[in-house]
Write a protein that holds these residues in place. Sequence first.
Motif, mmCIF file in Angstrom:
data_model
loop_
_atom_site.group_PDB
_atom_site.id
_atom_site.type_symbol
_atom_site.label_atom_id
_atom_site.label_comp_id
_atom_site.label_asym_id
_atom_site.label_seq_id
_atom_site.Cartn_x
_atom_site.Cartn_y
_atom_site.Cartn_z
ATOM 1 N N UNK A 48 0.835 -1.201 0.000
ATOM 2 C CA UNK A 48 0.000 0.000 0.000
ATOM 3 C C UNK A 48 0.874 1.256 0.000
ATOM 4 N N UNK A 49 0.847 1.972 -1.110
ATOM 5 C CA UNK A 49 1.582 3.232 -1.203
ATOM 6 C C UNK A 49 0.970 4.277 -0.268
ATOM 7 N N UNK A 50 -0.352 4.260 -0.117
ATOM 8 C CA UNK A 50 -1.029 5.222 0.746
ATOM 9 C C UNK A 50 -0.585 5.067 2.194
ATOM 10 N N UNK A 51 -0.535 3.826 2.689
ATOM 11 C CA UNK A 51 -0.137 3.595 4.077
ATOM 12 C C UNK A 51 1.327 3.977 4.299
ATOM 13 N N UNK A 52 2.168 3.699 3.301
ATOM 14 C CA UNK A 52 3.571 4.095 3.418
ATOM 15 C C UNK A 52 3.692 5.612 3.515
ATOM 16 N N UNK A 53 2.893 6.308 2.728
ATOM 17 C CA UNK A 53 2.933 7.773 2.761
ATOM 18 C C UNK A 53 2.443 8.289 4.117
ATOM 19 N N UNK A 54 1.378 7.695 4.628
ATOM 20 C CA UNK A 54 0.859 8.117 5.931
ATOM 21 C C UNK A 54 1.892 7.893 7.032
ATOM 22 N N UNK A 55 2.588 6.757 6.974
ATOM 23 C CA UNK A 55 3.608 6.485 7.995
ATOM 24 C C UNK A 55 4.802 7.421 7.834
ATOM 25 N N UNK A 56 5.067 7.834 6.596
ATOM 26 C CA UNK A 56 6.175 8.759 6.344
ATOM 27 C C UNK A 56 6.003 10.051 7.147
ATOM 28 N N UNK A 57 4.780 10.502 7.331
ATOM 29 C CA UNK A 57 4.533 11.717 8.103
ATOM 30 C C UNK A 57 4.931 11.528 9.566
ATOM 31 N N UNK A 58 4.725 10.332 10.094
ATOM 32 C CA UNK A 58 5.138 10.040 11.477
ATOM 33 C C UNK A 58 6.655 9.925 11.572
ATOM 34 N N UNK A 59 7.277 9.396 10.533
ATOM 35 C CA UNK A 59 8.744 9.342 10.530
ATOM 36 C C UNK A 59 9.338 10.743 10.543
ATOM 37 N N UNK A 60 8.745 11.635 9.786
ATOM 38 C CA UNK A 60 9.208 13.030 9.781
ATOM 39 C C UNK A 60 8.978 13.677 11.138
#
Length: 584
Positions: free
Chosen positions: A231-243
């Motif tokens: 899921x590209x969407x879930x990866x993007x959402x988690x990317x915000x938490x990584x930032x």
Amino acid sequence: MARENVRPPHHHDLDRSIAIAKILMLCFIAEHNLPFLLADHFTELCRNMFPDSEIAQSLHMKRTKCSEMAKQFGNKIHDDVVSQLRINKFFISDRHETDVSTTKCLSVLVKYFDSHGGTIKTRLLDLIDVYENHSSNVGSSGESLFEMIMHILNSNNIPLNNLVGLAADGASNIMGAYNSLSSRLRQHLSDLKIFKCTCHSIHLCASEASKVLPRQCEDLLRNIYTRFSHSAKRKYEFLQFQKLFSLKPHKLLHVSQTRWLSLHQAVERVLEQWEALKQYFVSIEGVEKLRSINLIVNDLNDPSIYAYFNFLNFILPFCNNFNLLFQRETPTIYLVHFHVNRLYKNTIQYFCRNEIVNKSKIEHFDPSQEVNHIPLSNIYLGDSVHTLLQKEEYYKNVDMVADIRRRCRLFMIKLCEEIKKRFQLQDDLWEMASLFNPEKVLDPTTRDVMPSLAPLVAKVPRLYDGDLQTLDNEWRHLDSTPIPLDITPQTYKPVDFYLKLGSYKFDNTYLFKSVATFALNILALPVTNTDAERLFSKLNLIKTDVRNSLSIDSVKALTYISESVKEQGCCYNFQPSENLMNIL
């Protein structure tokens, strides 16, 4: 008119140039895993480069011809390998695996010291479809694999006396005590040496030890990976938490049962992203209301699971470093004895009494006996775990801490038991081979430990068929003969060191030719099956979803060419022989 039919002198050079160009094109295709359709572009290129040449203009080469040329090229390389096996001692490694087109392939690799080239080589001997072979049995049973290998050796007129040993993983159809490939080979060649892959064995040791830890540890790794894997969407959402937590945007890794080192890599990555993962899954728990999300949140908030992850991050690198050491392409047989014993003893000392360990013979020490253990509160689980257990949420929960310590000790006990089970800690062959470490071989005390090479020759009797007294004389004279200062272990790598030692002359006589050649054959002993693993990685690059119709013969030919190119550095350095020029 007669004069018009005479080929100008420059045509021969042009013909040769085009032959070289064909060879380089095939090398380029094999090295970079390109399709045979590239031949169309090559044809057009030749015509444009030589517009005034009838030879170039008449050149026609598309996919089919290019494929046939590759097979002829590969057959020539195969013949060269076979000619080497007829004069050199060699070892066989095998592996069978299913490719992208569901064809089950058996790869047969050979490892040998090339006395002419002065190098230790690992080359593909053959690649066959296990369900389309010409033996009476098909499939990957021990009997079928044996018949296929014997057919390969006999059909190529390779003397069985030159076959010294077999190296493979521990699969039952290969290493089983009965009706396996190794058992059948031993029936025909009783003194054949069988080697189990050290990398595969230590991977199994760590995998078995991990089973004593709570199941949630592995489930957490798999559930987290599954959440993001497609899921590209879930990866993007988690990317915000990584930032948000100033973390690097690393991917979550998969735990594979077959890929070495994957467990530690996955554990390390989850630990790195722990806080970001916790906040991410807490934020979606109330929205998605899935049981899998609830389980992940519970595990991420469980202090004991976090402690187990930190323990694994401490203990697994020791296994991985051992594994990486023996995945090297350079000889490692002389390192096995030291590093197996070192890993075993270091692990024991984390939870056992040193005074008992030091007084005992390591191969007879029982790590499971409580009388050998230090108090549970004193076992060493790594600095991270030690720091964690000082925190209030841990030391106030006495039962949880005791359970963490007990399970981690069970992990180390199981790891030690598996090492003893899968490795012979005092293996005579490994111990004697360790003396051929270039840093030891010139040490006079080495002859005190092993005054004669006869016991080592007896361990691998098919490896040496020369005069034993001559071998021993050279071995003994290493102490009394002044060795030139430039022949030192610090100056040369192991293979180069023994090549230099073997070429040392005094009064036009080679002083250490026999012992150096014997040492090089010892260094060629296979301790892992990593070459076969690398080969199948190469095959998966050659035969892909786009090129899934490649035949076994084409894949085999491209592998031969790729190996030959790699040996010379790259396709631009490839020097074709005259025989190869004539074929193409």
